[in-house]
Design a protein around this motif. Structure first.
Motif, PDB file in Angstrom:
ATOM      1  N   GLY A   1      12.122  16.408   1.116  1.00  0.00           N
ATOM      2  CA  GLY A   1      10.757  15.890   1.025  1.00  0.00           C
ATOM      3  C   GLY A   1      10.692  14.408   0.708  1.00  0.00           C
ATOM      4  O   GLY A   1       9.867  13.686   1.269  1.00  0.00           O
ATOM      5  N   ASP A   2      11.583  13.925  -0.167  1.00  0.00           N
ATOM      6  CA  ASP A   2      11.569  12.500  -0.519  1.00  0.00           C
ATOM      7  C   ASP A   2      11.892  11.640   0.700  1.00  0.00           C
ATOM      8  O   ASP A   2      11.269  10.602   0.925  1.00  0.00           O
ATOM      9  N   GLY A   3      12.878  12.078   1.468  1.00  0.00           N
ATOM     10  CA  GLY A   3      13.270  11.338   2.668  1.00  0.00           C
ATOM     11  C   GLY A   3      12.126  11.264   3.663  1.00  0.00           C
ATOM     12  O   GLY A   3      11.836  10.205   4.229  1.00  0.00           O
ATOM     13  N   LEU A   4      11.444  12.389   3.883  1.00  0.00           N
ATOM     14  CA  LEU A   4      10.317  12.411   4.817  1.00  0.00           C
ATOM     15  C   LEU A   4       9.196  11.499   4.329  1.00  0.00           C
ATOM     16  O   LEU A   4       8.643  10.711   5.087  1.00  0.00           O
ATOM     17  N   GLU A   5       8.880  11.616   3.048  1.00  0.00           N
ATOM     18  CA  GLU A   5       7.785  10.804   2.499  1.00  0.00           C
ATOM     19  C   GLU A   5       8.092   9.314   2.609  1.00  0.00           C
ATOM     20  O   GLU A   5       7.199   8.508   2.901  1.00  0.00           O
ATOM     21  N   ASP A   6       9.361   8.939   2.413  1.00  0.00           N
ATOM     22  CA  ASP A   6       9.766   7.526   2.568  1.00  0.00           C
ATOM     23  C   ASP A   6       9.454   7.028   3.976  1.00  0.00           C
ATOM     24  O   ASP A   6       8.874   5.955   4.149  1.00  0.00           O
ATOM     25  N   VAL A   7       9.855   7.794   4.974  1.00  0.00           N
ATOM     26  CA  VAL A   7       9.610   7.390   6.365  1.00  0.00           C
ATOM     27  C   VAL A   7       8.115   7.294   6.622  1.00  0.00           C
ATOM     28  O   VAL A   7       7.620   6.303   7.179  1.00  0.00           O
ATOM     29  N   PHE A   8       7.361   8.308   6.197  1.00  0.00           N
ATOM     30  CA  PHE A   8       5.929   8.364   6.489  1.00  0.00           C
ATOM     31  C   PHE A   8       5.163   7.235   5.779  1.00  0.00           C
ATOM     32  O   PHE A   8       4.088   6.833   6.225  1.00  0.00           O
ATOM     33  N   THR A   9       5.711   6.760   4.680  1.00  0.00           N
ATOM     34  CA  THR A   9       5.070   5.657   3.957  1.00  0.00           C
ATOM     35  C   THR A   9       5.363   4.320   4.646  1.00  0.00           C
ATOM     36  O   THR A   9       4.478   3.484   4.796  1.00  0.00           O
ATOM     37  N   ARG A  10       6.629   4.153   5.077  1.00  0.00           N
ATOM     38  CA  ARG A  10       7.027   2.955   5.827  1.00  0.00           C
ATOM     39  C   ARG A  10       6.177   2.752   7.075  1.00  0.00           C
ATOM     40  O   ARG A  10       5.777   1.640   7.384  1.00  0.00           O
ATOM     41  N   THR A  11       5.956   3.823   7.817  1.00  0.00           N
ATOM     42  CA  THR A  11       5.290   3.703   9.121  1.00  0.00           C
ATOM     43  C   THR A  11       3.822   3.315   8.980  1.00  0.00           C
ATOM     44  O   THR A  11       3.241   2.739   9.883  1.00  0.00           O
ATOM     45  N   ARG A  12       3.235   3.637   7.821  1.00  0.00           N
ATOM     46  CA  ARG A  12       1.840   3.270   7.595  1.00  0.00           C
ATOM     47  C   ARG A  12       1.654   1.754   7.637  1.00  0.00           C
ATOM     48  O   ARG A  12       0.624   1.253   8.086  1.00  0.00           O
ATOM     49  N   ALA A  13       2.673   1.031   7.150  1.00  0.00           N
ATOM     50  CA  ALA A  13       2.596  -0.435   7.106  1.00  0.00           C
ATOM     51  C   ALA A  13       2.536  -1.024   8.513  1.00  0.00           C
ATOM     52  O   ALA A  13       1.901  -2.054   8.743  1.00  0.00           O
ATOM     53  N   VAL A  14       3.202  -0.362   9.467  1.00  0.00           N
ATOM     54  CA  VAL A  14       3.195  -0.873  10.848  1.00  0.00           C
ATOM     55  C   VAL A  14       1.777  -0.833  11.401  1.00  0.00           C
ATOM     56  O   VAL A  14       1.329  -1.753  12.082  1.00  0.00           O
ATOM     57  N   ARG A  15       1.045   0.218  11.084  1.00  0.00           N
ATOM     58  CA  ARG A  15      -0.337   0.313  11.542  1.00  0.00           C
ATOM     59  C   ARG A  15      -1.166  -0.860  11.014  1.00  0.00           C
ATOM     60  O   ARG A  15      -1.981  -1.417  11.734  1.00  0.00           O
ATOM     61  N   ARG A  16      -0.930  -1.215   9.758  1.00  0.00           N
ATOM     62  CA  ARG A  16      -1.670  -2.356   9.212  1.00  0.00           C
ATOM     63  C   ARG A  16      -1.358  -3.624  10.003  1.00  0.00           C
ATOM     64  O   ARG A  16      -2.246  -4.447  10.253  1.00  0.00           O
ATOM     65  N   GLY A  17      -0.106  -3.784  10.413  1.00  0.00           N
ATOM     66  CA  GLY A  17       0.276  -4.932  11.232  1.00  0.00           C
ATOM     67  C   GLY A  17      -0.489  -4.958  12.553  1.00  0.00           C
ATOM     68  O   GLY A  17      -0.971  -6.004  12.980  1.00  0.00           O
ATOM     69  N   VAL A  18      -0.620  -3.798  13.175  1.00  0.00           N
ATOM     70  CA  VAL A  18      -1.339  -3.706  14.456  1.00  0.00           C
ATOM     71  C   VAL A  18      -2.810  -4.051  14.270  1.00  0.00           C
ATOM     72  O   VAL A  18      -3.404  -4.768  15.092  1.00  0.00           O
ATOM     73  N   ILE A  19      -3.381  -3.606  13.178  1.00  0.00           N
ATOM     74  CA  ILE A  19      -4.793  -3.899  12.888  1.00  0.00           C
ATOM     75  C   ILE A  19      -4.961  -5.396  12.607  1.00  0.00           C
ATOM     76  O   ILE A  19      -5.867  -6.035  13.137  1.00  0.00           O
ATOM     77  N   ASP A  20      -4.045  -5.958  11.807  1.00  0.00           N
ATOM     78  CA  ASP A  20      -4.115  -7.387  11.489  1.00  0.00           C
ATOM     79  C   ASP A  20      -3.957  -8.247  12.747  1.00  0.00           C
ATOM     80  O   ASP A  20      -4.539  -9.324  12.846  1.00  0.00           O
ATOM     81  N   ALA A  21      -3.168  -7.762  13.704  1.00  0.00           N
ATOM     82  CA  ALA A  21      -2.960  -8.518  14.948  1.00  0.00           C
ATOM     83  C   ALA A  21      -4.105  -8.282  15.940  1.00  0.00           C
ATOM     84  O   ALA A  21      -4.047  -8.755  17.070  1.00  0.00           O
ATOM     85  N   LYS A  22      -5.121  -7.547  15.509  1.00  0.00           N
ATOM     86  CA  LYS A  22      -6.292  -7.235  16.344  1.00  0.00           C
ATOM     87  C   LYS A  22      -5.915  -6.523  17.647  1.00  0.00           C
ATOM     88  O   LYS A  22      -6.527  -6.749  18.693  1.00  0.00           O
ATOM     89  N   GLN A  23      -4.914  -5.668  17.585  1.00  0.00           N
ATOM     90  CA  GLN A  23      -4.498  -4.907  18.764  1.00  0.00           C
ATOM     91  C   GLN A  23      -4.775  -3.411  18.578  1.00  0.00           C
ATOM     92  O   GLN A  23      -4.317  -2.585  19.364  1.00  0.00           O
ATOM     93  N   ALA A  24      -5.522  -3.053  17.527  1.00  0.00           N
ATOM     94  CA  ALA A  24      -5.758  -1.633  17.221  1.00  0.00           C
ATOM     95  C   ALA A  24      -6.756  -1.003  18.193  1.00  0.00           C
ATOM     96  O   ALA A  24      -7.524  -1.688  18.823  1.00  0.00           O
TER      97      ALA A  24
END
Lengths: 290, 290
Positions: free
Chosen positions: B267-290
Motif C-alpha cells: 500500500g505504501d508503494g502504491l500511495e507513493d506513486v499515486f501521490t507523485r502523479t498528482r503533481a504532473v496534473r498540476r503542471g499540465v494545468i499551470d501550462a494551460k494545457q488541461a
C-alpha cells in the motif's frame, strides 16, 4: 425521506450526496463525522452538516441511515465504531468502489435488525474533499447496489430512492460481479493512467517539461485520471486485487500483441484493432455516458 | 499572407486550418486536393475551397504554400505527385505526427528552391473529416516546427506566422527529438487506450454491455482516445516504430512493478506513486494545457 441521516466521511462523493439531500430536503437532520476538524469546518461552512463530530459512533447514533464515504481501508474501523450505537431498523450504506471487501469489512460489526445495502455511484472527478462536491455529480450516471439475497427489500428500495433523487439510474447486482465489471471499467484504466504518468515523471527534467507542454496530444487525459485521490485508490487496488490482476493479465497479453504488430510493421492488424475500438465509443455515446 | 494556398487532404486538421485561413483572409485562393469526391464536395460546401481536384499536382501548381494533411502513409505518393509542379520559392509544410518519417518521405521529391518546413500542431479531437474541423482547434495549443538546419529562415518564419494566426504557440526542435517527445505524450497513450478498449471488446456480450454502461468510472476517457482515426494512427505506429517501442518498454517495466505492488499488497508503494502523479496534473494545468 429520513429524519436523521449520518455521513461518515464527507469528501467528493459524500459532500455531493449531502448537497442533493439538502437541495431536495430529504433529511430532517444531517450529522457528519470526519477524521479532521478542517473537513468538519468545511462541511459546516458549506451548510452540509447540522452536527459535526470526529466520533463516527456519535454521528451514527439514532440515525435512520448512515452513509459511509471514507476510503475503503477505514471501513472496518468505522463499522466497528458505529456498530453498537446503531438503532434497530437503521440502514447502513456506502459509496465504495469494491463491494466484496466493503461487505466483508462492515457486515461483522452490524447488530441484528440493521440493514446493510452496499452502494457504488459510478461518478467522480479527479478532485477530492468536501469543497469539490456538487449536487449534479450523479445526474444521469448509474448507481450500483449490491445487497445480499436476504436483505430487507424495503431498505434496498429506500437506498435506491435516495440515488434516484440524485438523478442516478439504479442497478442491482452481486458484489463479486460488480468487482469484476469495475476492475475493467475503472480500476484497470486508473492503474494504467497512474503508471504512464509515473513513467513520464521518471524522464529527465527537460523531457518532463516538454511532456507537459505537449500533453494536449493525448497524455493530458491520463494526467486527469492519475490525479485522483491517492489513498482512495491505494485501498481499491489492495481490496480488489484478484479481479484487477486478472484483467491486467488480459490487457498485458493484448498490449504484447500490439507491440508485436508494431515491431513487424503489421499495418492491417493495427488498422483492424483501431477500427474495432471506434465502435465502442459509439456505444458509450449511445448509452449517454460520454 | 499568401496569394495561392493548397491543401492536400482536408480532414480534421486541414479543414480546421483552412477555416482559420478563411476567417482571417490569409490566402487569396485556396485549392484543395483530396482522394474522394465526397471529401471535395464537403470542402466546397463548407466554403473552404475555391478550387477542388483529386489531383494533388493540379492543386499544388503555382501555390505559394502547400500544406500536406493526409495520413503519413500517403506522404511519399503525394510528394512524388506534386514535386514537379511546385514553383521556385514555394513552401511545403505538413501537419503529420512523426517528423523524421515525414521528411524522409517528402524531401527526395522536392526540387531545388522549394522550402520544406515540417510542422505538427499539437491539437486534435477523436472526430475525423472536413465536417469535424473548427477554427479554434489550435487556439492556445503548441505547434512544433522541425526544419532542417539549412532551411530558409524566411520560409520558417512564414509557417510560424501562419500557426500564430491560428492562435498557436510555435516551438522549433529537431525531428528526432520531436518523435521521441510525441512517442511519450501521444503515441503511447493512444496505443494503450486502443489496447484497453480492445481488451474490453473481447469480453462476453453481457459484460461488454456493462462495461459501456459503467464507463463513466474511467473507461470512457479511453474510449474517446481510442475513437481516433484508424488509418492516421496505423501510419503513426508504422513510422515512429523505434521511439514507440522504446517508451513502451519503459511503460511495461513500470506496469510490472505496479502489478507486483498490488500482488504483494504494498500500500505504501502504491500511495507513493499515486501521490507523485498528482503533481504532473498540476503542471499540465499551470501550462494551460488541461
Amino acid at each position: 425521506m429520513f429524519e436523521r441521516m449520518a455521513f461518515i466521511g464527507i469528501g467528493l462523493i459524500g459532500s455531493s450526496l449531502a448537497r442533493v439531500v439538502r437541495r431536495d430536503g430529504l433529511a430532517g437532520e444531517i450529522a457528519v463525522a470526519a477524521r479532521t476538524q478542517e473537513t468538519l469546518d468545511a462541511a459546516t461552512r458549506l451548510g452540509l452538516a447540522d452536527r459535526v463530530t470526529t466520533d463516527p459512533a456519535e454521528a451514527a447514533a439514532d440515525a435512520d441511515i448512515v452513509v459511509i464515504c471514507t476510503p475503503l481501508g477505514a471501513y472496518g474501523a468505522v463499522a466497528g465504531a458505529i456498530g453498537k450505537s446503531l438503532k434497530p431498523g437503521a440502514i447502513v450504506t456506502d459509496v465504495g468502489s469494491v463491494k466484496r471487501a466493503a461487505i466483508a469489512a462492515i457486515r461483522p460489526h452490524l447488530p441484528e435488525g440493521v440493514h446493510l445495502v452496499p452502494g457504488h455511484p459510478i461518478a467522480g472527478t479527479e478532485h477530492s474533499g468536501p469543497e469539490a462536491g456538487f449536487a449534479e455529480l450523479f445526474d444521469g450516471r448509474y448507481c450500483i447496489l449490491t445487497p445480499e439475497a436476504d436483505t430487507d427489500t424495503g431498505a434496498v428500495d429506500t437506498v435506491a430512492a435516495l440515488w434516484r433523487a440524485a438523478g442516478s439510474k439504479v442497478e442491482i447486482m452481486g458484489p463479486g460481479h460488480h468487482d469484476q465489471v469495475l476492475a475493467i471499467t475503472s480500476h484497470l484504466p486508473h492503474l494504467i493512467a497512474y503508471t504512464i504518468v509515473d513513467t513520464a515523471t521518471q524522464l529527465s527534467t527537460d523531457l518532463q517539461k516538454e511532456v507537459i507542454e505537449f500533453s494536449a496530444s493525448g497524455f493530458r487525459d491520463f494526467t486527469r485520471i492519475a490525479a485522483s485521490d491517492p489513498v482512495m485508490w491505494r485501498d481499491i487496488f489492495l481490496t480488489n486485487r484478484e479481479a484487477v490482476l486478472e484483467i491486467l493479465g488480459r490487457f498485458t497479453e493484448d498490449l504484447t500483441a500490439m507491440q508485436r504488430m508494431i515491431r513487424r510493421g503489421d499495418g492491417d492488424g493495427l488498422e483492424d484493432v483501431f477500427t474495432r475500438t471506434r465502435a465502442v465509443r459509439r456505444g458509450v455515446i449511445d448509452a449517454k455516458q460520454a
